[in-house]
Write a protein that holds these residues in place. Structure first.
Motif, short mmCIF file in Angstrom:
data_model
loop_
_atom_site.label_atom_id
_atom_site.label_comp_id
_atom_site.label_asym_id
_atom_site.label_seq_id
_atom_site.Cartn_x
_atom_site.Cartn_y
_atom_site.Cartn_z
N LEU B 372 17.55 9.61 -16.28
CA LEU B 372 18.91 9.12 -16.04
C LEU B 372 19.80 10.31 -15.68
CD1 LEU B 372 20.85 6.50 -16.53
CD2 LEU B 372 21.50 7.76 -18.55
N PRO B 373 20.04 10.56 -14.42
CA PRO B 373 20.90 11.69 -14.05
C PRO B 373 22.37 11.28 -13.99
CG PRO B 373 19.82 10.80 -12.11
CD PRO B 373 19.45 9.91 -13.26
N VAL B 374 23.23 12.19 -14.33
CA VAL B 374 24.68 11.99 -14.15
C VAL B 374 25.20 13.20 -13.38
CG1 VAL B 374 26.89 11.62 -15.30
CG2 VAL B 374 24.82 10.71 -16.32
N LEU B 375 25.69 12.95 -12.19
CA LEU B 375 26.03 14.05 -11.29
C LEU B 375 27.45 13.93 -10.77
CD1 LEU B 375 22.83 13.79 -9.10
CD2 LEU B 375 23.30 15.63 -10.70
N LEU B 376 28.02 15.07 -10.50
CA LEU B 376 29.30 15.10 -9.82
C LEU B 376 29.03 15.64 -8.41
CD1 LEU B 376 32.17 14.42 -10.68
CD2 LEU B 376 32.57 16.85 -11.00
N GLN B 377 29.48 14.93 -7.41
CA GLN B 377 29.23 15.36 -6.04
C GLN B 377 30.54 15.75 -5.38
OE1 GLN B 377 27.30 11.80 -4.58
NE2 GLN B 377 25.27 12.60 -5.07
N VAL B 378 30.53 16.87 -4.73
CA VAL B 378 31.73 17.35 -4.03
C VAL B 378 31.40 17.48 -2.55
CG1 VAL B 378 33.48 19.17 -3.90
CG2 VAL B 378 32.40 18.64 -6.09
N GLN B 379 32.18 16.81 -1.76
CA GLN B 379 31.99 16.93 -0.30
C GLN B 379 32.70 18.20 0.16
OE1 GLN B 379 32.48 13.31 1.96
NE2 GLN B 379 33.07 14.48 3.78
N LEU B 380 31.94 19.10 0.73
CA LEU B 380 32.50 20.42 1.06
C LEU B 380 33.25 20.42 2.40
CD1 LEU B 380 29.46 22.60 -0.06
CD2 LEU B 380 31.48 22.01 -1.38
N VAL B 387 28.59 18.16 4.19
CA VAL B 387 27.69 18.80 3.23
C VAL B 387 28.23 18.51 1.83
CG1 VAL B 387 26.71 20.99 2.43
CG2 VAL B 387 27.09 20.59 4.87
N ILE B 388 27.34 18.08 0.99
CA ILE B 388 27.75 17.69 -0.36
C ILE B 388 27.03 18.57 -1.37
CG2 ILE B 388 27.67 15.80 -2.05
CD1 ILE B 388 27.66 13.98 0.60
N TRP B 389 27.80 19.13 -2.26
CA TRP B 389 27.19 19.86 -3.37
C TRP B 389 27.18 18.92 -4.57
CZ3 TRP B 389 29.35 20.77 -8.17
CH2 TRP B 389 28.56 21.55 -9.03
N GLU B 390 26.10 18.97 -5.30
CA GLU B 390 26.05 18.13 -6.50
C GLU B 390 25.51 18.92 -7.68
OE1 GLU B 390 23.52 14.81 -5.67
OE2 GLU B 390 21.70 16.02 -5.70
N GLY B 391 25.99 18.56 -8.83
CA GLY B 391 25.53 19.22 -10.03
C GLY B 391 25.74 18.31 -11.22
N GLY B 392 24.88 18.44 -12.21
CA GLY B 392 25.06 17.59 -13.38
C GLY B 392 23.91 17.69 -14.35
N LEU B 393 23.84 16.71 -15.18
CA LEU B 393 22.82 16.69 -16.24
C LEU B 393 21.87 15.52 -16.03
CD1 LEU B 393 25.08 17.32 -19.35
CD2 LEU B 393 23.49 18.95 -18.32
N SER B 394 20.71 15.69 -16.60
CA SER B 394 19.73 14.62 -16.50
C SER B 394 19.11 14.40 -17.87
CB SER B 394 18.66 15.02 -15.48
OG SER B 394 17.52 14.24 -15.67
N LEU B 395 19.10 13.16 -18.28
CA LEU B 395 18.48 12.80 -19.56
C LEU B 395 17.19 12.07 -19.23
CD1 LEU B 395 18.98 12.63 -22.69
CD2 LEU B 395 19.82 10.33 -22.25
N SER B 396 16.08 12.56 -19.75
CA SER B 396 14.82 11.88 -19.43
C SER B 396 13.98 11.65 -20.68
CB SER B 396 14.04 12.67 -18.38
OG SER B 396 14.07 14.02 -18.68
#
Lengths: 187, 479
Positions: B372-380, B387-396
């Motif tokens: 289950l990923p939760v990401l924040l995506q920023v369109q650059l 181009v989109i940068w994304e970063g976040g956490l993933s619970l597996s």
């Protein structure tokens, strides 16, 4: 709620133990029915299997006012007829002949055979005779119904039945004589 | 002997006939019944999924529309953006007391169910009460209104009318542009007229359009426009949804990281468990056993679906559900039955000797996760290829694994899933290029890297091992 009603209800819910119980209750008798219509045990078991799949599939259509055994038996007979129609080895041409030429004889011999022996004799009848004899003499279908079921003329059913009956009686008599000779021949 | 006695005897005998079917008959019956049941389930699954998707879509759309309607109706006509600037005829509208119970009827273009009636009523009354001016776009209707009620009024009460509302400033502007409107450009400027209704475009929210049909009189609005022609407004919003969902697939190289990122996917990475040093076979003094084999990265993948929520035009929150296969490989030797005290105490019956690249065979450790990923995506950037940068956490959560663990005391690998931490938290980041951004199904492609924050090895070990992966992700937005 009777045990049978509960059993049916459980079968309708798809419970395997209930289905197995219903099968065990009727399989023996129904195999006897299928056996009479076919020429081999393998075919009889095929019919039995197809018939029970239909029983469980259409069990919801069974009305509790009738006897469950009779309902299953009708399914088995219909499945057997369809099976015979489907397989070439059971397809024989049923020729129409005037029933007047083959009147049902008034001969009513005593049948001293066991159920299995009699069934074996019936199975030795030609396929068309066998089916019509079973439907009329054992299941009690009228010749009109047999005609509709098999797609033949009512008169054909009558004449074929008369010939099947005569043939069977002759075999029964012969069997009787043979058994008597055999018994006399014993020391 | 009576007639039919023969038949009776035959019938009776045949009723006694009972035979025992072979056991295979029941097996075949059972198998066929099971197949039928499965077929029924398989038959319904696509319909169920389709129903859920359609239902979910409409539910989501309805929620968005309601929210938008609320926002729009709170200040629906005070902005010039909502006025029909080039209406051919303008009429004055005096506002009286608000209509306590205006009735709303949807036009053929606007299913009433799309916007909850309660919200429509309240907001439209509010908007009607603040209307300084209203202008019918239909010249015929405007003239009729000026003349008061005539024989056409009754007939028109139940017809959708084309009405736009105006501020005094706009009215002045509209006078100036009247000629343009009459020359046929009004339609383009003010909105698109469709079957007796007008869609007003809102420049401040470029995607919002409205349809203003009229049907029943609204109390409290006295104007040269008959009240009946002006009251009920239904708002149709063709808003672009802020929610999007899609499917994604990632092909990746996966391995186990022993702490520092620098060693990530190193070819010489030692076995990733708590028994990483060569040992001796108990009771065999001086007899050394091979050390653990190097862990090699292997190919894994993840696939699933995602749900995006646009926070702003450049910022998006993304979540989803993926199945992920992480893998790595080790070299193992021959299989042995466990005789050592260690294996006996753990109940493990067999183990593999550690192997070398020459003598051993390759064994792939597989870890099956639901993620289950939760990401924040920023369109650059904007443009054709955002181009989109994304970063976040993933619970597996580990579903299954065949991973082997090394025990230095016997020099062997064995399987024991209790040595794996089943719940993993990871941090991930990546870049995505959005291709076909304006197409129906935009495609996003880009690299992604993920490092496990949780220790892969469970238990009392002080060793810290983390799952790690890098790969290429491809995804597409379905809606």
């Amino acid at each position: 709620m009777t045990d049978q009603q509960k059993l049916i209800k459980d079968c309708l819910r798809g419970k395997p133990p209930a289905q197995r119980q219903l099968y065990d209750q009727y399989a023996g008798f129904m195999l006897g029915v299928c056996y009479r219509y076919t020429k081999s045990m393998e075919d009889a078991e095929d019919v039995l299997q197809e018939g029970f799949v239909k029983v469980f599939t259409y069990l919801a259509q069974y009305k509790a006012d009738g006897e469950l055994g009779a309902w299953i038996r009708r399914i088995m007979v219909n499945t057997a007829i369809n099976y015979l129609k489907k397989h070439k080895r059971y397809q024989t041409e049923l020729l129409f002949s005037d029933p007047a030429l083959h009147p049902v004889s008034a001969d009513n011999p005593e049948v001293d055979l066991s159920a299995k022996e009699l069934a074996e004799l019936i199975r030795q009848l030609p396929p068309g005779f066998q089916t019509i004899f079973n439907l009329h003499a054992v299941e009690g279908y009228s010749h009109v119904d047999i005609g509709k079921l098999l797609g033949i003329h009512e008169g054909t059913s009558r004449s074929q039945y008369a010939r099947a009956r005569a043939l069977l009686i002759s075999w029964i008599k012969k069997n009787d004589i043979d058994s008597k000779i055999e018994s006399y021949a014993r020391p | 002997m009576h007639d039919h006695d023969f038949e009776k005897q035959v019938h009776q005998k045949m009723e006694e006939l009972q035979l025992s079917p072979s056991y295979t008959v029941w097996e075949r019956v059972e198998e066929k019944l099971h197949k039928k049941k499965r077929r029924r389930i398989v038959f319904w699954v696509p319909f169920l999924l389709a129903g859920l998707l359609i239902g979910g879509y409409y539910w989501m759309q309805d929620g968005i529309n309601t929210k938008q309607a609320e926002t729009f109706s709170t200040n629906p006509v005070s902005s010039p953006a909502h006025s029909a600037e080039k209406a051919p005829v303008t009429t004055e509208t005096n506002v009286g007391t608000p209509n306590p119970k205006p009735s709303l009827v949807a036009t053929s273009l606007q299913p009433a169910a799309r916007i909850p009636a309660r919200i429509k009523e309240q907001k439209q009354v509010a908007s009607a009460a603040t209307l300084p001016h209203a202008a019918p776009l239909s010249p015929e209707l405007g003239e009729t209104n000026k003349a008061g009620k005539n024989k056409g009024d009754r007939a028109q009460e139940n017809q959708p009318a084309i009405v736009a509302v105006k501020t005094p400033v706009e009215e002045k502007k509209s006078e100036e542009k009247k000629s343009a409107a009459t020359s046929g450009t009004a339609e383009e400027e003010t909105g698109k007229v469709v079957t007796g209704a007008v869609i007003l475009k809102d420049p401040s929210a470029a995607t919002v359009s409205t349809i203003l049909p009229l049907r029943e009189p609204a109390q409290g609005i006295s104007a040269s426009v008959p009240a009946g022609e002006l009251a009920a407004r239904t708002i149709r919003l063709t808003t672009k949804s802020r929610f999007h969902w899609g499917i994604n697939l990632e092909l990746m190289k996966t391995s186990v990281n022993k702490g520092s990122l620098g060693k990530l996917f190193s070819q010489s990475l030692a076995a990733a468990d708590q028994f990483s040093t060569p040992g001796t076979i108990p009771g065999n003094v001086g007899s050394t056993v091979p050390g653990p084999s190097a862990i090699q990265a292997a190919t894994g993948f993840s696939a699933g679906f995602f749900l995006n929520r646009e926070l702003t035009s450049r910022l998006t929150l993304s979540t989803g559900l993926n199945y992920a296969l992480f893998a790595n490989s080790v070299m193992i030797g021959s299989s042995r039955s466990s005789s050592s005290q260690f294996f006996n105490s753990t109940g493990i019956e067999r183990y593999y000797l550690a192997g070398t690249s020459i003598t051993g065979s390759k064994y792939t450790n597989k870890y099956h996760f639901i993620e289950l990923p939760v990401l924040l995506q920023v369109q650059l950037n904007r443009g054709k290829l955002p181009v989109i940068w994304e970063g976040g956490l993933s619970l597996s959560r580990l579903l299954a694994s065949n991973a082997l663990h090394y025990n230095s005391s016997v020099g062997g690998y064995y399987k024991d899933n209790s040595l794996i931490t089943h719940t993993q938290v990871g941090v991930l980041t990546g870049l995505q290029i959005k291709a076909f951004a304006n197409a129906r199904f935009p495609v996003l492609v880009g690299p992604q890297i993920q490092i496990g924050l949780s220790n892969l090895s469970a238990g009392t070990t002080s060793e810290r091992n983390h799952l790690a992966q890098y790969g290429l992700q491809i995804s597409t937005v379905i809606k």
